[in-house]
Scaffold this active site. Structure first.
Site, mmCIF file in Angstrom:
data_model
loop_
_atom_site.group_PDB
_atom_site.id
_atom_site.type_symbol
_atom_site.label_atom_id
_atom_site.label_comp_id
_atom_site.label_asym_id
_atom_site.label_seq_id
_atom_site.Cartn_x
_atom_site.Cartn_y
_atom_site.Cartn_z
ATOM 1 N N ASP A 220 -2.864 2.503 -6.022
ATOM 2 C CA ASP A 220 -1.860 2.574 -4.966
ATOM 3 C C ASP A 220 -1.765 1.341 -4.073
ATOM 4 O O ASP A 220 -1.047 1.370 -3.072
ATOM 5 C CB ASP A 220 -2.096 3.811 -4.096
ATOM 6 C CG ASP A 220 -3.456 3.800 -3.411
ATOM 7 O OD1 ASP A 220 -4.324 3.009 -3.822
ATOM 8 O OD2 ASP A 220 -3.644 4.587 -2.466
ATOM 9 N N GLU A 221 -2.452 0.252 -4.411
ATOM 10 C CA GLU A 221 -2.323 -0.942 -3.580
ATOM 11 C C GLU A 221 -2.579 -2.200 -4.400
ATOM 12 O O GLU A 221 -3.286 -2.178 -5.403
ATOM 13 C CB GLU A 221 -3.244 -0.896 -2.361
ATOM 14 C CG GLU A 221 -4.711 -0.824 -2.689
ATOM 15 C CD GLU A 221 -5.587 -0.912 -1.435
ATOM 16 O OE1 GLU A 221 -5.274 -1.696 -0.513
ATOM 17 O OE2 GLU A 221 -6.602 -0.192 -1.400
ATOM 18 N N ASP B 282 0.860 -1.183 0.000
ATOM 19 C CA ASP B 282 0.000 0.000 0.000
ATOM 20 C C ASP B 282 0.897 1.234 0.000
ATOM 21 O O ASP B 282 1.657 1.460 0.949
ATOM 22 C CB ASP B 282 -0.898 -0.021 1.240
ATOM 23 C CG ASP B 282 -2.021 0.998 1.174
ATOM 24 O OD1 ASP B 282 -2.135 1.696 0.144
ATOM 25 O OD2 ASP B 282 -2.785 1.092 2.156
#
Length: 364
Positions: free
Chosen positions: A106-107, A12
Site C-alpha cells: 500500500d505504499e 500511501d
C-alpha cells in the site's frame, strides 16, 4: 556545483485493506471495519478510519480491538484481492516513472525528477496519480512531495486521509523545526529519551545542538541526525533488483514474553510468504533456503536466529513452524520482554543449481 534536488513522491493508500473491503461491500461503508480473524491468537491487519476513532490500530490483538470497539465489523483478510489492487496502483505509477520503490502493498516511493508523462511538476504528477487511483480503483491515496524520501514520507502523512502535502527544498528546515525528534527516521523511544535528557525534544533543538556536539555524543549516528534535522537525505529510490532477503516485522502495542510470540510469528510468516510468492512469480528459478527470526527486546537489544534446513521451506506453514522453533535458540532470561518480531527468508539461489548440488552430494 551541486546537483539539482530530486523530486520524490511518497504515495500511501488510505486504510488500504479496510478500504478495499468497504469498496467491495457497500454495507460496510461508514462502519468501523477491522480486518482480522476473530480469536485470542489473532491480531489486527488493518482498521478503517471509523474504527481508528476508537483507538483500534494495526498489529493490535484482535480481542483488544473488540473491547475498544464492540460494534466493529470483523472481516477476514483477503490478501490475493489486496495484491490485485496493489498491482493496479503500481501500473498507475509506472505511467509516470520507472523509478519506483515499493515498501509494501500500500505504499511506495517514486522518483519523478524526470517523468515519462511530461507533467510540469512533481505536485502535478502526484495529483494525477491520486486522481487515477480514485477513478480506476475507487480508493483514495495520500501523497507527499519533497526533495528526498524521508521528507516525502512525513508529508504523505500530513493531510491524511485523501490528502496531498508538498515540502519544497527551501521550506524543509522551517517545516522540520517544530516537529518532535521522534518524527525523524531511526529515532525510537530509547534515542528520544536520550535526547530528552539533553533538553532536546524538537528537530529545531536538535539542529541547534550542532553537528560536532552530536558526533561527540553519538558518533556517526550523531552526524546523520544533524543531516536529517536540516532536511538532508541523499538516499536514492531503489528499484527492484535480485532479492537477497524478504522479511516482515511488527512492533507490538505492548512488550510480550517469548512464549506469547507464536501467533505474531505465524502472522508475520504468512505475510513474508505472500511476498515470497510474488517474488517467485517474477523469477520462478530463485528459491530461498534460510529462515530468519528477528527479535528486539524491550531495551532495544536486537538479536536474530537463522536456520538453513536440509529441505527448503515450501509453504507458509513450514516457514512459520521453523520460525517458531527458532525461539528455542534464544538464550535470554525467560522474563525478557520483546517489543518487535520479524520473520525473514534469505539465502536465495538458483533452484537448478541447488538440485545439481544435492545430486552431486547424494542429497536426494
Amino acid at each position: 556545483m551541486t546537483a539539482a534536488p530530486r523530486k520524490i513522491i511518497h504515495v500511501d493508500m488510505d486504510a488500504f485493506y479496510a478500504s478495499v473491503e468497504q469498496r467491495d461491500d457497500p454495507s460496510l461503508r461508514g462502519r468501523p471495519v477491522v480486518v482480522a480473524w476473530r480469536g485470542p491468537r489473532s491480531v489486527v491487519c488493518a482498521a478503517s478510519y471509523e474504527a481508528r476513532r476508537f483507538g483500534v490500530r494495526s498489529a493490535m490483538p484482535a480481542v483488544r480491538a473488540e473491547r475498544l470497539c464492540p460494534q466493529a465489523v470483523f472481516v477476514p483478510p483477503d490478501f490475493p484481492r489486496y495484491k490485485a489492487v496493489s498491482r493496479q496502483v503500481r501500473e498507475i505509477f509506472a505511467r509516470h516513472t520507472d523509478l519506483i520503490e515499493p515498501l509494501s502493498l500500500d505504499e511506495a516511493y517514486l522518483d519523478v525528477t524526470v517523468t515519462r508523462s511530461g507533467l510540469p511538476s512533481a505536485t502535478a504528477t502526484a495529483q494525477a496519480i491520486r486522481a487515477a487511483i480514485r477513478e480506476e480503483t475507487g480508493l483514495t491515496a495520500s501523497a507527499g512531495v519533497a526533495p528526498n524520501k524521508f521528507l516525502a514520507k512525513i508529508a504523505s502523512d500530513w493531510n491524511k486521509p485523501d490528502g496531498l502535502f508538498v515540502i519544497r527544498p527551501q521550506q524543509a528546515e522551517a517545516f522540520l523545526t517544530p516537529l518532535p525528534v521522534a518524527r525523524l527516521p531511526g529515532v525510537g523511544k530509547v534515542m528520544e529519551r536520550r535526547l530528552a535528557e539533553l533538553g532536546i525534544t524538537t528537530v529545531g533543538e536538535l539542529r541547534a545542538c550542532g553537528a560536532a556536539e552530536l558526533e561527540r555524543r553519538f558518533g556517526r549516528w550523531g552526524l546523520r541526525l544533524h543531516e536529517l534535522s536540516r532536511g538532508l537525505d541523499d538516499s536514492p529510490v531503489v528499484t527492484e533488483r535480485p532479492t537477497m532477503q524478504l522479511s516482515s516485522e511488527d512492533t507490538f502495542e505492548h512488550d510480550l514474553l517469548l512464549a506469547e510470540l507464536e501467533p505474531h510469528i505465524r502472522r508475520l510468516a504468512a505475510r513474508t510468504w505472500e511476498h515470497y510468492e510474488d517474488e517467485r512469480r517474477r523469477d520462478p528459478h530463485r528459491v530461498a533456503r534460510t529462515v530468519v527470526l528477528k527479535l528486539k527486546t524491550s531495551d532495544f537489544r536486537i538479536l536474530s536466529r537463522s536456520l538453513t534446513p536440509p529441505e527448503r521451506p515450501r509453504s507458509a506453514q513450514e516457514l512459520a513452524g521453523i520460525a517458531c522453533a527458532l525461539r528455542e535458540r534464544v538464550d535470554l532470561p525467560p522474563r525478557t520482554r520483546y517489543r518487535l518480531a520479524g520473520v525473514g527468508l534469505s539465502g536465495f539461489a538458483d533452484e537448478a543449481r541447488l538440485e545439481a548440488q544435492r545430486d552431486l552430494f547424494g542429497g536426494g
